[in-house]
Scaffold this motif. Structure first.
Motif, mmCIF file in Angstrom:
data_model
loop_
_atom_site.group_PDB
_atom_site.id
_atom_site.type_symbol
_atom_site.label_atom_id
_atom_site.label_comp_id
_atom_site.label_asym_id
_atom_site.label_seq_id
_atom_site.Cartn_x
_atom_site.Cartn_y
_atom_site.Cartn_z
ATOM 1 N N ASP A 1 -7.867 3.851 -4.525
ATOM 2 C CA ASP A 1 -9.124 3.974 -3.782
ATOM 3 C C ASP A 1 -9.286 5.414 -3.316
ATOM 4 O O ASP A 1 -8.388 5.959 -2.650
ATOM 5 N N TYR B 1 0.176 5.368 0.668
ATOM 6 C CA TYR B 1 -0.840 6.331 1.076
ATOM 7 C C TYR B 1 -0.482 7.745 0.620
ATOM 8 O O TYR B 1 0.667 8.164 0.717
ATOM 9 N N GLY C 1 -5.328 -4.981 4.862
ATOM 10 C CA GLY C 1 -3.942 -4.538 4.903
ATOM 11 C C GLY C 1 -3.722 -3.437 5.918
ATOM 12 O O GLY C 1 -4.580 -3.151 6.760
ATOM 13 N N ASP D 1 -10.229 -6.952 0.341
ATOM 14 C CA ASP D 1 -8.834 -6.621 0.596
ATOM 15 C C ASP D 1 -8.652 -6.335 2.077
ATOM 16 O O ASP D 1 -9.564 -5.820 2.738
ATOM 17 N N SER E 1 -13.262 3.073 -6.604
ATOM 18 C CA SER E 1 -11.977 2.472 -6.917
ATOM 19 C C SER E 1 -11.832 2.262 -8.414
ATOM 20 O O SER E 1 -12.811 2.070 -9.134
ATOM 21 N N THR F 1 -0.588 -5.388 1.816
ATOM 22 C CA THR F 1 -1.994 -5.692 1.575
ATOM 23 C C THR F 1 -2.117 -7.087 0.971
ATOM 24 O O THR F 1 -1.202 -7.564 0.280
ATOM 25 N N SER G 1 0.045 -4.739 -6.577
ATOM 26 C CA SER G 1 0.028 -6.139 -6.164
ATOM 27 C C SER G 1 0.338 -7.090 -7.307
ATOM 28 O O SER G 1 0.113 -6.788 -8.479
ATOM 29 N N LEU H 1 -5.760 6.030 -1.295
ATOM 30 C CA LEU H 1 -4.906 4.883 -1.003
ATOM 31 C C LEU H 1 -4.616 4.142 -2.299
ATOM 32 O O LEU H 1 -5.527 3.850 -3.079
ATOM 33 N N TRP H 2 -3.336 3.838 -2.526
ATOM 34 C CA TRP H 2 -2.918 3.074 -3.701
ATOM 35 C C TRP H 2 -2.383 1.724 -3.255
ATOM 36 O O TRP H 2 -1.704 1.619 -2.237
ATOM 37 N N THR H 3 -2.690 0.695 -4.036
ATOM 38 C CA THR H 3 -2.116 -0.623 -3.786
ATOM 39 C C THR H 3 -1.528 -1.164 -5.087
ATOM 40 O O THR H 3 -2.137 -1.040 -6.150
ATOM 41 N N CYS I 1 -1.614 0.604 6.325
ATOM 42 C CA CYS I 1 -0.863 1.694 5.720
ATOM 43 C C CYS I 1 -0.373 2.604 6.846
ATOM 44 O O CYS I 1 -0.886 2.552 7.968
ATOM 45 N N THR J 1 0.843 -1.191 0.000
ATOM 46 C CA THR J 1 0.000 0.000 0.000
ATOM 47 C C THR J 1 0.882 1.245 0.000
ATOM 48 O O THR J 1 1.951 1.264 0.604
#
Length: 275
Positions: free
Chosen positions: A200, A48, A83, A81, A178, A61, A234, A230-232, A85, A46
């Motif tokens: 997100d 932020y 996780g 999901d 998202s 995450t 993966s 928030l970025w993830t 941050c 993640t």
């Protein structure tokens, strides 16, 4: 005469439909509701982004999802999901947030949309758009190097100082929208590897533990932004339960599929002859 023509057309249409169903669903063994159904999992980091946060944003995450192919280029996906941050500020404050979300997406394979469906495409990029709800718990406090007493003396207002330095409300809930960009790599007709970058937009300004900050005039100034982001990023794998698809590859890929299947057949035949 008209009735005979109509009957002939109906018979031909029904026969064609049965042949197509047989082609895409060998021996009729696979329930149509399960064709195009797949599951996936992912793990990543993640990152932020929010107001008043200067650094130290990376955390972890994990997630999983169920996906259903509904058009040759469109899928529905429901995912969860979980996780953490974190973030830090120059004045030695830090926050840690644990979250859990559930989301529904529409997923578009844009090469299948633009060029035509190809079930054997090696790299298949996509984008998703959707939304859902998130449960999160944020804890904010000064680091050990922060002189709380000296800060309170300088500010002259213990109530505002505590509001800025500490945050621990327990579990909270917010809505979110998202979107993501990703690509999947085909290992086989049933298994893909995936890379995904998702953003997100959260309808809260407390994901990082504050909605404002104290000023030197002993007043509280509200943040300008009323949302956090928030970025993830993966990596994962996706498994399709059945190798058959209810969609035929576009005619432009017929020759390609034929050659690929012939190579597989010839390779297997050579192995059998060696035995």
């Amino acid at each position: 005469m008209v009735k005979r023509i109509a009957s002939l057309i109906a018979i031909v249409a029904l026969s064609t439909q049965c042949l197509m169903a047989q082609y895409n669903n060998p021996l009729g063994r696979v329930p149509s509701s399960q064709i195009g159904l797949s599951v996936g999992g992912k793990v990543g980091a993640t990152v932020y982004f929010g107001d008043l946060i200067d650094g130290g944003r990376a955390k972890w995450t994990v997630g999983g999802y169920v996906e259903k192919h509904i058009l040759s280029w469109l899928c529905w996906r429901i995912g969860v999901d979980a996780g953490q941050c974190k973030g830090g500020q120059n004045d030695n404050l830090q926050f840690n947030t644990t979250f859990f979300d559930i989301e529904a997406f529409g997923k578009v394979h844009f090469l299948d949309l633009i060029q035509g469906y190809d079930d054997d495409r090696l790299f298949n990029p996509y984008f998703t758009l959707g939304g859902g709800a998130m449960m999160f718990s944020c804890k904010k406090e000064p680091t050990s190097s922060f002189d709380v007493k000296k800060y309170k003396e300088r500010l002259g207002n213990d109530e505002l100082a505590d509001k800025w330095l500490y945050h621990s409300k327990g579990m909270e809930m917010t809505g979110m929208v998202s979107g993501s960009l990703g690509v999947r790599y085909s290992v086989s007709r049933k298994l893909w590897l995936t890379f995904d970058a998702k953003g997100d937009l959260l309808f809260t300004d407390e994901f990082d533990g504050h909605t404002g900050w104290p000023t030197n005039s002993e007043t509280w100034r509200e943040s300008d932004k009323k949302y956090d982001a928030l970025w993830t990023i993966s990596l994962g794998a996706q498994y399709r339960f059945y190798s058959v698809s209810k969609y035929q590859s576009s005619s432009k890929y017929s020759r390609k599929s034929y050659l690929q299947n012939r190579r597989i057949y010839e390779r297997n035949a050579r192995r059998l002859r060696r035995r």
